[in-house]
Design an enzyme around this catalytic site. Structure first.
Site, PDB file in Angstrom:
ATOM      1  N   GLY A   1       0.828  -1.131   0.019  1.00 32.62           N
ATOM      2  CA  GLY A   1      -0.061   0.155  -0.193  1.00 32.62           C
ATOM      3  C   GLY A   1       0.979   1.204  -0.112  1.00 32.62           C
ATOM      4  O   GLY A   1       0.570   2.188  -0.738  1.00 32.62           O
ATOM      5  N   CYS A   2       1.858   1.011   0.831  1.00 32.08           N
ATOM      6  CA  CYS A   2       2.746   2.526   0.848  1.00 32.08           C
ATOM      7  C   CYS A   2       3.505   2.785  -0.404  1.00 32.08           C
ATOM      8  O   CYS A   2       3.695   3.783  -0.806  1.00 32.08           O
ATOM      9  CB  CYS A   2       3.726   2.289   1.971  1.00 32.08           C
ATOM     10  N   THR A   3       3.880   1.633  -1.000  1.00 29.98           N
ATOM     11  CA  THR A   3       4.612   1.817  -2.216  1.00 29.98           C
ATOM     12  C   THR A   3       3.748   2.251  -3.473  1.00 29.98           C
ATOM     13  O   THR A   3       4.018   3.172  -4.175  1.00 29.98           O
ATOM     14  CB  THR A   3       4.968   0.190  -2.661  1.00 29.98           C
TER      15      THR A   3
ATOM     16  N   ALA B   1       3.323   6.017  -2.686  1.00 27.94           N
ATOM     17  CA  ALA B   1       4.456   6.911  -2.898  1.00 27.94           C
ATOM     18  C   ALA B   1       4.697   6.879  -4.159  1.00 27.94           C
ATOM     19  O   ALA B   1       5.042   8.008  -4.916  1.00 27.94           O
ATOM     20  CB  ALA B   1       5.578   6.179  -2.193  1.00 27.94           C
TER      21      ALA B   1
END
Length: 154
Positions: A46-48, A51
């Site tokens: 999710g964070c990738t 970003a």
């Protein structure tokens, strides 16, 4: 500390950036619109995705005069690897002691197990115009933030 609300001023904060340099929010606060987004962890799906979505639209933000800052409790070394791997052009701050997260009052997500995912959009005076809190929809933060910035500069 209570969570920041729409209409509040973004507090002053300092942290180490992706290159291990001292970042001071005073260099940007009151000078340009800011998008400050808190995310749980480098290199997680999710964070990738989040970003990379900010990366892909970064020029849209900068064309409107805004700056994007990502904040997580990961180390500077982790941020360096993450930024290099995904060619992230914006500032990542290491909030290892969670001071900035506490300053903003970012809640924990997923039953209190994960740090929350919250995006703050502030006008050039540092006044919060949008708070978007959604751990389960990481890529939805980008269009919401961009829409808020467009409204600020129109």
């Amino acid at each position: 500390m209570a969570a920041l609300q729409k209409g509040d001023k973004i507090p002053h904060f300092k942290a180490k950036d992706t290159n291990g340099n001292d970042f001071d929010s005073a260099t940007l606060l009151g000078k340009k619109p800011l998008v400050v987004y808190f995310y749980p962890k480098d290199n997680t799906p999710g964070c990738t995705a989040q970003a990379c979505s900010f990366r892909d639209q970064y020029e849209d933000f900068t064309d409107l005069g805004a700056e994007v800052i990502g904040v997580s409790s990961d180390s500077v070394a982790s941020h360096q690897k993450f930024a290099k791997q995904y060619q992230l052009p914006f500032i990542l701050l290491s909030d290892a002691n969670k001071k900035i997260r506490k300053l903003f009052g970012v809640p924990t997500g997923l039953l209190g197990l994960l740090p929350g995912r919250v995006t703050y959009v502030a006008d050039k005076n540092g006044i919060i115009q949008l708070i978007f809190d959604s751990s389960m929809m990481p890529t939805k933060h980008i269009p919401k933030a961009l829409e808020a910035i467009r409204k600020l500069v129109s």
